[in-house]
Design a protein around this motif. Structure first.
Motif, PDB file in Angstrom:
ATOM      1  N   SER B 225      18.769 -47.198  14.496  1.00  0.00           N
ATOM      2  CA  SER B 225      20.146 -47.591  14.290  1.00  0.00           C
ATOM      3  C   SER B 225      20.556 -48.708  15.222  1.00  0.00           C
ATOM      4  N   LEU B 243      25.165 -48.597  13.203  1.00  0.00           N
ATOM      5  CA  LEU B 243      26.030 -47.487  12.848  1.00  0.00           C
ATOM      6  C   LEU B 243      27.480 -47.940  12.822  1.00  0.00           C
ATOM      7  N   ASN B 269      29.475 -46.987   9.519  1.00  0.00           N
ATOM      8  CA  ASN B 269      28.570 -47.262   8.408  1.00  0.00           C
ATOM      9  C   ASN B 269      27.845 -45.977   8.022  1.00  0.00           C
ATOM     10  N   LEU B 272      24.116 -45.726   6.591  1.00  0.00           N
ATOM     11  CA  LEU B 272      23.021 -46.232   7.420  1.00  0.00           C
ATOM     12  C   LEU B 272      21.648 -45.691   7.064  1.00  0.00           C
TER      13      LEU B 272
END
Lengths: 559, 276
Positions: B225, B243, B269, B272
């Motif tokens: 991430s 993220l 998000n 993801l």
């Protein structure tokens, strides 16, 4: 410290020699050997495990010099004194010389060597402070074997030479230490015994100076470095950052500064990038023929004025830093020089996981299509030929089988033909590069099926054009295709301009016919006067899309 | 990013494409100095900018001597007048988790959210739809808090912990070396550690208690991430959070400069894992 008056001297000679033999036998690492055998064994590597049995040997006593571990200082001194007496003078002179070039000694060893060499120098002059040196050297730790070994190495070599001349030099009256003559020191050692306090100080210093087997540094050295650093830098409130400073100093021991002659390996990519970008800048200053060509085309320079547009974007709070914009400008200039480009525009930057993409929107000059298109078509035709072959073989197999497998009636939906170059979504050509200075790569044209799939998935870009796009529903193509599809979608959806800025080009032929097909081209309206800013901000009616939307069946059309 | 090195930091963080216009930059320089004086902060950080539909919020944070103590958050619409935001509570976060979509840009805007609540009248228990009003200010506070807890980053070694408790800026921090700068494990979350106590003894033995007292980014879920990139050759390392898209952390290796800025819509998000 120093010697007691000469009286006890004859007495300790025997016990000391006895002691020396004991010591030498006790020790497991005797290196030196009596002179006659030295020439044979001087490959000085064989240090270990050889216990000298010649306790009375001159050189055994030499090793006692370095045996700091036994006995209290006073008796040690006596031992030294007596043993010094036994050593041949030649050895000392050669030893003295031998001690100078010893760069391989470690730190602690250097101390010992220094002390030892000093010691020997004193020996020659007279033994004034010899035993003082001995005493402090005595306090060095015993595990400093390596240093001692190195010293021994030198000594051995010197012994070798000394051994050759031994018998003759001993009779040299200039030498003071012939064993037969030494009953007392040449001049009396009037150095008084050390005070207990001084002794304690020296003990403490010796403790600090000790090094361990795992680390060749002593605490003393480390503290010296730390305090020097603090005193040089004079930070504010040093107490609160003491631990950090300590850690940094420790760290420095293991990370010595690199040689100035060698390149710093970590900085290599920096330098490479800088070289590449320097090439960018140099190209812009093309001399001679290049300049003439540029003058002719000055009216039609394809390179956009990036700096101006960047300025306006910056006012809006969007955009890259000014030096990066300038580098992009240089890179675009490079692209224009390399390819036959009619118009060029900086489309934007797409961020990726490992690297980012800089995208340039480009239109080629008339008739300058690259050969890549033809190659792609050839490959497709070849592919189709293979398919028909496979079908024929399949049919043959089926005839042989008695049960005829029902052929599925499903036929894949017809592949939507992609739009030709220079029309529709493929109106512009896109070039990408990862960083200004790197070569530009051309993106393939986009096919309708790719746009359809791109609408359904949402993936990050990695930064590598040939990376596969793993998704569901599966995307037909690799990252280059996905990138191109996204660019097409973004362009179609977001390119706007003020009302009236562009007008449709006048086309020959019936307008009725054209109306159905949609209007393809637009050009700047020379009569555009500009709409005042307030009106532009007020309502959306003053803004229009000047590119056409992509319809669901992925064709350009009016919306 | 530190208000003292604002211009340089903005320059270094501009690779993400979002920045500040010159007039905003100039006003920030003056107003943040005044904020520092008025509120008596030890350090003032320009946190970033949350984009709204009508207007943008500019956020700043003030820190006291102890770097990990709860920070005071201020917001402004024009970079000149700053208002203090209330500290975030768990209720706020819970309440605002139902609000989706962009920020309006108007701090007094209220989102309406209909909830089904059980009401009992007498013997009957029925559900009634209740419209809950959530103020945008509350949403702002909780979003900032979430972003800080999730993705505020600091390089290893920039802060150190003393035995007396408070956490200080490490003045001898010379920057990460290049090999360290490319690894996610050399960056920490700038918040109270959550995972540290879950480490095995073997792992803890390798840690230095004065420097490694925060969680590192290495074990963030989902893996990947964070996007870590080197720009300008190896002269700048940029971490971008996937993220919370819009959070950029930059650090120039072997130098002291580092900082982070968030310029985005303030939306997490959620997609993801599908996007990686």
């Amino acid at each position: 410290m120093g010697d007691p008056p000469p009286d006890p001297e004859p007495r300790p000679q025997q016990p000391s020699s006895r002691r020396s033999s004991q010591v030498s036998q006790r020790r497991s690492r005797e290196l030196s050997q009596p002179p006659p055998t030295i020439s044979e064994e001087v490959p000085p590597i064989a240090f270990d495990g050889r216990v000298l049995q010649s306790g009375q040997g001159i050189l055994a006593s030499q090793t006692n010099l370095q045996d700091w571990s036994s006995g209290p200082p006073l008796t040690q001194q006596e031992m030294f004194q007596a043993e010094e007496a036994q050593l041949g003078g030649v050895e000392y002179t050669s030893l003295n010389m031998g001690f100078q070039p010893q760069p391989y000694l470690e730190e602690g060893g250097i101390q010992a060597a220094r002390n030892a060499s000093l010691m020997l120098q004193q020996l020659q002059q007279g033994q004034g402070s010899l035993f003082q040196q001995l005493d402090s050297a005595y306090l060095e730790t015993q595990p400093n074997f390596l240093g001692q070994f190195n010293m021994y190495q030198g000594e051995d070599l010197q012994f070798n030479q000394g051994a050759l001349h031994g018998p003759y030099m001993r009779d040299d009256p200039a030498l003071q230490y012939s064993p037969s003559e030494l009953g007392f020191m040449p001049f009396s050692m009037e150095v008084p015994e050390p005070e207990p306090r001084e002794l304690a100080v020296q003990n403490a210093k010796a403790y600090l100076l000790q090094t361990s087997v795992s680390c060749s540094l002593s605490l003393y050295e480390h503290l010296v470095n730390l305090l020097t650093k603090i005193l040089n830098q004079r930070p504010e409130d040093p107490l609160s950052i003491l631990e950090s400073l300590n850690r940094t100093t420790q760290w420095e021991w293991f990370h010595p500064r690199l040689d100035t002659m060698r390149d710093d390996p970590e900085m290599e990519p920096n330098y490479e990038t800088a070289d590449r970008q320097k090439a960018l800048f140099l190209r812009s200053g093309a001399a001679g023929e290049g300049e003439q060509e540029m003058e002719e085309e000055v009216a039609e320079t394809a390179v956009p004025n990036i700096m101006e547009t960047a300025f306006y974007f910056e006012q809006a709070g969007v955009g890259l830093s000014s030096d990066e914009s300038f580098r992009i400008f240089m890179a675009l200039k490079q692209l224009v020089e390399q390819q036959p480009i009619h118009t060029c525009r900086f489309w934007g930057k797409i961020l990726g996981l490992s690297r980012s993409y800089l995208v340039a929107e480009v239109e080629f000059r008339e008739g300058e299509e690259e050969g890549e298109e033809e190659e792609v078509e050839e490959m497709m035709e070849g592919g189709e030929g293979l398919d028909t072959h496979a079908e024929e073989e399949g049919e043959e197999d089926e005839e042989k089988v008695t049960d005829v497998i029902p052929k599925p009636t499903w036929k894949p939906p017809p592949v939507i033909p992609k739009e030709e170059s220079r029309s529709g979504t493929n109106k512009y050509l896109y070039f990408v590069c990862n960083e200004p200075g790197r070569p530009w790569t051309r993106l393939p044209h986009v096919t309708p099926i790719q746009i359809v799939q791109a609408r359904k998935i949402k993936k990050f870009f990695t930064g590598y054009l040939d990376a596969p796009v793993i998704s569901f529903p599966p995307f037909p193509g690799n990252e280059a295709n996905y990138l191109r599809a996204q660019i097409a979608r973004i362009s179609a959806a977001t390119h706007i301009s003020p009302l009236g800025f562009y007008q449709f080009g006048e086309e020959e032929g019936d307008e009725e016919e054209e109306g159905g097909a949609g209007r393809d081209s637009y050009e700047e309206n020379p009569d555009f006067e500009g709409i005042p800013v307030l009106e532009l901000v007020d309502s959306m009616a003053n803004w229009v899309h000047h590119t056409q939307h992509i319809l669901p069946q992925v064709r350009w059309g009016a919306h | 990013m530190d208000a003292e090195s604002l211009l340089l930091s903005l320059e270094l963080a501009s690779g993400s494409g979002q920045g500040l216009s010159p007039d905003r930059r100039a006003s920030l320089l003056t107003s943040l100095t005044l904020v520092k004086r008025d509120y008596r902060y030890d350090r003032v950080l320009f946190w970033g900018r949350i984009l709204g539909l009508v207007a943008d919020y500019y956020i700043a944070q003030g820190l006291s001597e102890d770097q990990l103590a709860p920070r005071k958050t201020l917001y402004s619409l024009n970079c000149m007048e700053w208002s203090l935001l209330p500290p975030a509570t768990e209720d706020m976060v819970l309440q605002t988790s139902v609000v989706k979509g962009r920020f309006m840009g108007d701090p007094s805007h209220e989102y309406e959210h209909t909830e089904l609540q059980k009401m009992s009248e007498g013997e009957k228990v029925f559900e009634e739809e209740v419209v809950v009003q959530i103020k945008e200010e509350t949403r702002l506070v909780s979003v900032i808090d979430q972003i800080d807890k999730a993705v505020a980053v600091i390089p290893r070694g920039a802060l150190f912990k003393t035995p007396f408790g408070p956490i200080h800026v490490n003045r001898t921090f010379e920057g990460l070396s290049l090999s360290e700068a490319k690894k996610l494990s050399s960056y920490f979350h700038f918040r109270e550690p959550v995972e540290l106590k879950n480490k095995t003894l073997l792992e803890k033995a390798d840690l230095d208690p004065s420097l490694d007292f925060m969680d590192s980014l290495e074990h963030d879920i989902p893996k990947g991430s964070w996007s870590i990139q080197m720009e300008r050759g190896n002269a700048l390392v940029v971490l971008r959070s996937l993220l919370w898209p819009g959070l950029t952390f930059f650090h120039a290796p072997r130098t002291k400069s580092c900082g982070s800025i968030y310029v985005g819509t303030g939306e997490k998000n959620i997609d993801l894992p599908f996007m990686l």
